[in-house]
Design a protein around this motif. Structure first.
Motif, PDB file in Angstrom:
ATOM      1  N   GLY A 521       6.116  20.991  10.232  1.00 13.63           N
ATOM      2  CA  GLY A 521       4.843  21.698  10.549  1.00 13.63           C
ATOM      3  C   GLY A 521       3.462  21.671   9.786  1.00 13.63           C
ATOM      4  O   GLY A 521       2.427  22.073   9.892  1.00 13.63           O
ATOM      5  N   ARG A 522       3.679  20.783   8.597  1.00 11.14           N
ATOM      6  CA  ARG A 522       2.427  20.464   7.878  1.00 11.14           C
ATOM      7  C   ARG A 522       1.868  19.342   8.420  1.00 11.14           C
ATOM      8  O   ARG A 522       2.310  18.594   9.349  1.00 11.14           O
ATOM      9  CB  ARG A 522       3.063  20.340   6.309  1.00 11.14           C
ATOM     10  CG  ARG A 522       4.075  21.080   5.603  1.00 11.14           C
ATOM     11  CD  ARG A 522       3.413  22.688   5.605  1.00 11.14           C
ATOM     12  NE  ARG A 522       4.200  23.491   4.960  1.00 11.14           N
ATOM     13  CZ  ARG A 522       5.035  24.163   5.325  1.00 11.14           C
ATOM     14  NH1 ARG A 522       5.417  24.297   6.631  1.00 11.14           N
ATOM     15  NH2 ARG A 522       5.814  25.196   4.650  1.00 11.14           N
ATOM     16  N   ARG A 523       0.401  19.331   7.809  1.00  5.73           N
ATOM     17  CA  ARG A 523      -0.330  18.188   8.325  1.00  5.73           C
ATOM     18  C   ARG A 523      -1.015  17.360   7.241  1.00  5.73           C
ATOM     19  O   ARG A 523      -2.422  17.372   7.063  1.00  5.73           O
ATOM     20  CB  ARG A 523      -1.373  18.681   9.536  1.00  5.73           C
ATOM     21  CG  ARG A 523      -0.862  19.349  10.607  1.00  5.73           C
ATOM     22  CD  ARG A 523      -0.443  18.239  11.348  1.00  5.73           C
ATOM     23  NE  ARG A 523       0.324  18.614  12.809  1.00  5.73           N
ATOM     24  CZ  ARG A 523       1.773  18.861  13.038  1.00  5.73           C
ATOM     25  NH1 ARG A 523       2.521  18.669  12.088  1.00  5.73           N
ATOM     26  NH2 ARG A 523       2.010  19.217  13.853  1.00  5.73           N
ATOM     27  N   PRO A 524      -0.300  16.693   6.419  1.00  8.49           N
ATOM     28  CA  PRO A 524      -0.840  15.991   5.401  1.00  8.49           C
ATOM     29  C   PRO A 524      -1.663  14.655   6.067  1.00  8.49           C
ATOM     30  O   PRO A 524      -1.281  14.181   7.037  1.00  8.49           O
ATOM     31  CB  PRO A 524       0.352  15.462   4.595  1.00  8.49           C
ATOM     32  CG  PRO A 524       1.544  15.387   5.551  1.00  8.49           C
ATOM     33  CD  PRO A 524       1.100  16.761   6.587  1.00  8.49           C
ATOM     34  N   ILE A 525      -2.778  14.081   5.458  1.00 11.75           N
ATOM     35  CA  ILE A 525      -3.103  12.922   5.468  1.00 11.75           C
ATOM     36  C   ILE A 525      -2.544  11.867   4.866  1.00 11.75           C
ATOM     37  O   ILE A 525      -2.162  12.199   3.724  1.00 11.75           O
ATOM     38  CB  ILE A 525      -4.758  12.892   5.156  1.00 11.75           C
ATOM     39  CG1 ILE A 525      -5.645  13.875   5.999  1.00 11.75           C
ATOM     40  CG2 ILE A 525      -5.400  11.489   5.603  1.00 11.75           C
ATOM     41  CD1 ILE A 525      -7.196  14.138   5.449  1.00 11.75           C
ATOM     42  N   TYR A 526      -2.130  10.925   5.648  1.00 15.44           N
ATOM     43  CA  TYR A 526      -1.405   9.663   4.930  1.00 15.44           C
ATOM     44  C   TYR A 526      -2.178   8.345   5.452  1.00 15.44           C
ATOM     45  O   TYR A 526      -2.366   8.084   6.417  1.00 15.44           O
ATOM     46  CB  TYR A 526       0.221   9.744   5.427  1.00 15.44           C
ATOM     47  CG  TYR A 526       0.993   8.547   4.959  1.00 15.44           C
ATOM     48  CD1 TYR A 526       0.971   8.108   3.514  1.00 15.44           C
ATOM     49  CD2 TYR A 526       1.613   7.623   5.728  1.00 15.44           C
ATOM     50  CE1 TYR A 526       1.651   7.112   3.271  1.00 15.44           C
ATOM     51  CE2 TYR A 526       2.320   6.468   5.540  1.00 15.44           C
ATOM     52  CZ  TYR A 526       2.319   6.406   4.206  1.00 15.44           C
ATOM     53  OH  TYR A 526       3.196   5.217   3.687  1.00 15.44           O
ATOM     54  N   TRP A 527      -2.211   7.905   4.163  1.00 17.04           N
ATOM     55  CA  TRP A 527      -3.025   6.454   4.229  1.00 17.04           C
ATOM     56  C   TRP A 527      -1.941   5.426   3.688  1.00 17.04           C
ATOM     57  O   TRP A 527      -1.644   5.655   2.630  1.00 17.04           O
ATOM     58  CB  TRP A 527      -4.319   6.317   3.617  1.00 17.04           C
ATOM     59  CG  TRP A 527      -5.425   6.536   4.430  1.00 17.04           C
ATOM     60  CD1 TRP A 527      -5.593   7.224   5.770  1.00 17.04           C
ATOM     61  CD2 TRP A 527      -6.799   6.677   3.975  1.00 17.04           C
ATOM     62  NE1 TRP A 527      -7.025   7.463   6.154  1.00 17.04           N
ATOM     63  CE2 TRP A 527      -7.664   6.943   5.061  1.00 17.04           C
ATOM     64  CE3 TRP A 527      -7.444   6.065   2.695  1.00 17.04           C
ATOM     65  CZ2 TRP A 527      -9.137   7.325   4.747  1.00 17.04           C
ATOM     66  CZ3 TRP A 527      -8.960   6.281   2.685  1.00 17.04           C
ATOM     67  CH2 TRP A 527      -9.502   6.733   3.789  1.00 17.04           C
ATOM     68  N   ASN A 575      -7.349  13.522  10.830  1.00 12.70           N
ATOM     69  CA  ASN A 575      -6.608  12.330  10.918  1.00 12.70           C
ATOM     70  C   ASN A 575      -7.472  11.106  10.801  1.00 12.70           C
ATOM     71  O   ASN A 575      -7.769  10.282  11.673  1.00 12.70           O
ATOM     72  CB  ASN A 575      -5.847  12.269  12.118  1.00 12.70           C
ATOM     73  CG  ASN A 575      -4.797  10.965  12.242  1.00 12.70           C
ATOM     74  OD1 ASN A 575      -4.258  10.750  11.197  1.00 12.70           O
ATOM     75  ND2 ASN A 575      -4.649  10.408  13.441  1.00 12.70           N
ATOM     76  N   PRO A 576      -8.178  10.967   9.432  1.00 14.21           N
ATOM     77  CA  PRO A 576      -9.123   9.988   9.490  1.00 14.21           C
ATOM     78  C   PRO A 576      -8.282   8.348   9.515  1.00 14.21           C
ATOM     79  O   PRO A 576      -7.092   8.089   9.064  1.00 14.21           O
ATOM     80  CB  PRO A 576      -9.446  10.152   7.809  1.00 14.21           C
ATOM     81  CG  PRO A 576      -8.497  10.852   7.334  1.00 14.21           C
ATOM     82  CD  PRO A 576      -7.992  11.782   8.363  1.00 14.21           C
ATOM     83  N   PRO A 577      -9.202   7.570  10.144  1.00 16.44           N
ATOM     84  CA  PRO A 577      -8.532   6.076  10.234  1.00 16.44           C
ATOM     85  C   PRO A 577      -8.144   5.360   8.959  1.00 16.44           C
ATOM     86  O   PRO A 577      -8.805   5.470   7.978  1.00 16.44           O
ATOM     87  CB  PRO A 577      -9.465   5.398  10.930  1.00 16.44           C
ATOM     88  CG  PRO A 577     -10.711   6.051  10.675  1.00 16.44           C
ATOM     89  CD  PRO A 577     -10.432   7.522  10.608  1.00 16.44           C
TER      90      PRO A 577
END
Length: 597
Positions: A521-527, A575-577
């Motif tokens: 349930g976490r929402r990290p940004i991943y690039w 959710n940045p591209p």
């Protein structure tokens, strides 16, 4: 225990009340000796190592200057084509003060060095403390190119920890280690960065990460939290009229790269009460129990199999995978022959054997992209170096009891173990990476008399992972202690990793970690940044920078977005591209190649 470490301060009591430390060394850095570059500026950082006026007894100021230069050159691409200082990043003059001490987490045998850099222009209206941990096994300035280069120009104070690693080497030959100011001192003369149990001169050289007896990796998160507490306490000391500085009135941003990235993710898993305002981790060495693969697992595998696999035709055009005439490096076909003799490969030709090794690694989760970049790591013999050191750390061995017969010693003129001269020893704190060989120290042992001498040690180290005897069980238990925990629900997190990372492949580290967080349930940004790999500093190597982009600009970008969210009320991007990065090619890096949004 860590709930107390992460709790908010509510009264005037210093945050340092929870930190075991001794003397605090305070130094001023202005004029020709600033915080960010020790007065060298960008050109000076990129230049040859600054010589010591007195190589036999360099001053604390000279050691600090070269330690900062070494840390910059080990992390950032400062080459003329890399764009640092023009396209991204910068090295402005930042005057201020440094506060430094040896802190100790509860139960630890060895201290970790902590440091606060406090710029004169610290913004007391936007109280900000950046906390970081050194990359790799580096010393205290090991993350300055990330945390210092971003945080100090923003008016933040920056707290560092060496996380129980560092270059405070202890030499049994003269019974000396490193004092708080970086200079050599004998046992008993001053508190030392690392002081192992007494022993004869023949014990060689002891390294804190490998020989402290603490398994420091298991406590990296605690080190980060304690460094932040140290930073808050030093802010109390610097501005007593505005104390206390607490997580409630001072935003604490944790950031790190490589092992430092893993350390801040470990720290995030210990925060339940809002200690951190946000976390940005670059190419983290992060381990999740029952997810992905631990570094020791795939490093020992790579040490055995990659030399043969990289002889495959698929890697014919890869830098460091071929000799000057396009042939495989001499030792690599020998490794194929060794594996064939053991029955692990069935091919009768080098082409068949190397392709079988490549397919074996494919089945184990390696991609051609990761293997291609790992050619550099393999050519430099880093897999064996990492595995030997980490095995000793996990098994809590002393300098003379390392697994598989390995040991560190000074290199004599004939290449055999010897005794370091005074000038070499004096420079270790400034120049050392925290994990020899290098700087006049060799890794000895783990070989036999054969055509493939290092395979003996590689297989011994591998057996500590694949075996089931008491030593293998102890090593697995220590690795399990390093597993990250789940961060709190509302913590802003950004994880960045190069798609071409060959040292910490994303499939074994960041991706299992991020998937685990999202499942909970976490929402990290991943690039997963295309064409970025692990070592920005390697981009200056011929033919290597052509294929890649640096990762640091993406870390700075993520920190900028976190700043905007924390101080300018900008929404945290959902959710940045992922950037559409392009290889640099033979020319200079451009902003279009980075593809930042």
């Amino acid at each position: 225990m860590l709930f107390a470490c992460a709790s908010h301060e509510t009264g005037k009591e210093s945050a340092m009340s929870e930190v075991d430390y001794g003397e605090v060394r305070v130094t001023e850095h202005r004029g020709h000796d600033d915080l960010l570059s020790a007065g060298l500026g960008l050109a000076g950082l990129a230049a040859a190592p600054v010589p010591f006026a007195d190589p036999l007894d360099p001053s604390a100021e000279a050691l600090r200057r070269r330690a900062i230069q070494t840390s910059w050159k080990g992390i950032a691409d400062l080459g003329p084509l890399g764009g640092y200082g023009s396209l991204y990043g910068g090295v402005p003059d930042v005057p201020g003060r440094e506060y430094q001490a040896f802190a100790r987490i509860p139960g630890a045998r060895a201290p970790h060095r902590v440091l606060l850099q406090l710029p004169d222009h610290f913004d007391r209206q936007k109280r900000c403390l950046v906390v970081t941990a050194s990359s790799g096994s580096r010393g205290i300035y090991g993350a300055i190119a990330l945390a210092g280069a971003w945080g100090l120009p923003h008016g933040c104070a920056v707290a560092y920890t060496d996380k129980g690693t560092g270059s405070g080497y202890f030499d049994y030959a003269d019974n000396s280690g490193v004092a708080l100011d970086g200079r050599r001192a004998k046992r008993g003369e001053a508190p030392l960065e690392f002081q192992p149990l007494p022993g004869p001169p023949a014990k060689g050289i002891a390294i804190k990460h490998m020989h402290s007896g603490d398994n420091p990796e298991a406590a990296w998160g605690q080190h980060v939290i304690q460094a932040a507490q140290f930073g808050l306490a030093m802010l109390d000391r610097a501005y007593p009229e505005e104390a206390p500085f607490t997580p409630e009135n001072t935003k604490i941003i944790a950031t790190g790269i490589s092992n430092g990235g893993g350390a801040v993710l470990q720290a995030a898993g210990l925060d339940r009460n809002g200690f951190f305002a946000g976390v940005v981790a670059l190419e983290p060495n992060v381990h999740v129990q029952d997810h992905g693969r631990a570094l020791y697992d795939y490093a020992t595998e790579a040490a055995i199999w990659l030399p043969c696999a990289l002889s495959a035709e698929a890697f014919a055009g890869v830098p460091m995978a071929r000799g000057p005439r396009g042939a495989a490096l001499p030792a690599w076909p020998i490794r194929c022959a060794s594996l064939r003799a053991q029955g692990k490969l069935s091919g009768s030709t080098l082409i068949q054997q190397s392709e079988q090794a490549r397919e074996y690694l494919h089945a184990r989760g390696w991609t051609d992209e990761a293997m291609s970049t790992a050619a550099t790591t393999t050519a430099f013999d880093l897999w064996r170096v990492v595995a030997a050191g980490y095995a000793s750390s996990y098994l809590r061995r002393s300098a003379s009891e390392m697994p598989c017969g390995f040991h560190y010693a000074a290199i004599a003129a004939d290449g055999a173990p010897g005794v370091a001269d005074q000038a070499t020893r004096a420079a270790w704190w400034a120049d050392g990476s925290g994990i020899p060989p290098g700087n006049g120290i060799g890794l000895f042992g783990g070989v036999n008399v054969s055509a493939d001498p290092t395979l003996f040690g590689d297989e011994c180290l591998r057996a500590l992972w694949t075996g089931d005897d008491h030593e293998a069980q102890a090593l697995h238990a220590s690795v399990a202690e390093t597993a990250a925990r789940m961060p709190r629900q509302d913590l802003p997190m950004w994880v960045l990793h190069g798609a071409s990372d060959g040292l910490l492949p994303t499939a074994f580290s960041s991706e299992p970690y991020v998937e685990w967080l999202r499942d909970e349930g976490r929402r990290p940004i991943y690039w997963k940044v295309p064409h970025a790999q692990h070592f920005d500093a390697f981009l200056a190597l011929p033919g290597f920078g052509d294929r890649h982009v640096p990762l640091l600009p993406y870390g700075y970008f993520a920190l900028d977005r976190l700043w905007a969210h924390l101080y300018d009320a900008a929404p945290w991007p959902a959710n940045p591209p992922t950037p559409v990065a392009q290889p640099r090619g033979a020319g200079a890096l451009t902003s279009q190649m980075l593809g930042l949004p």
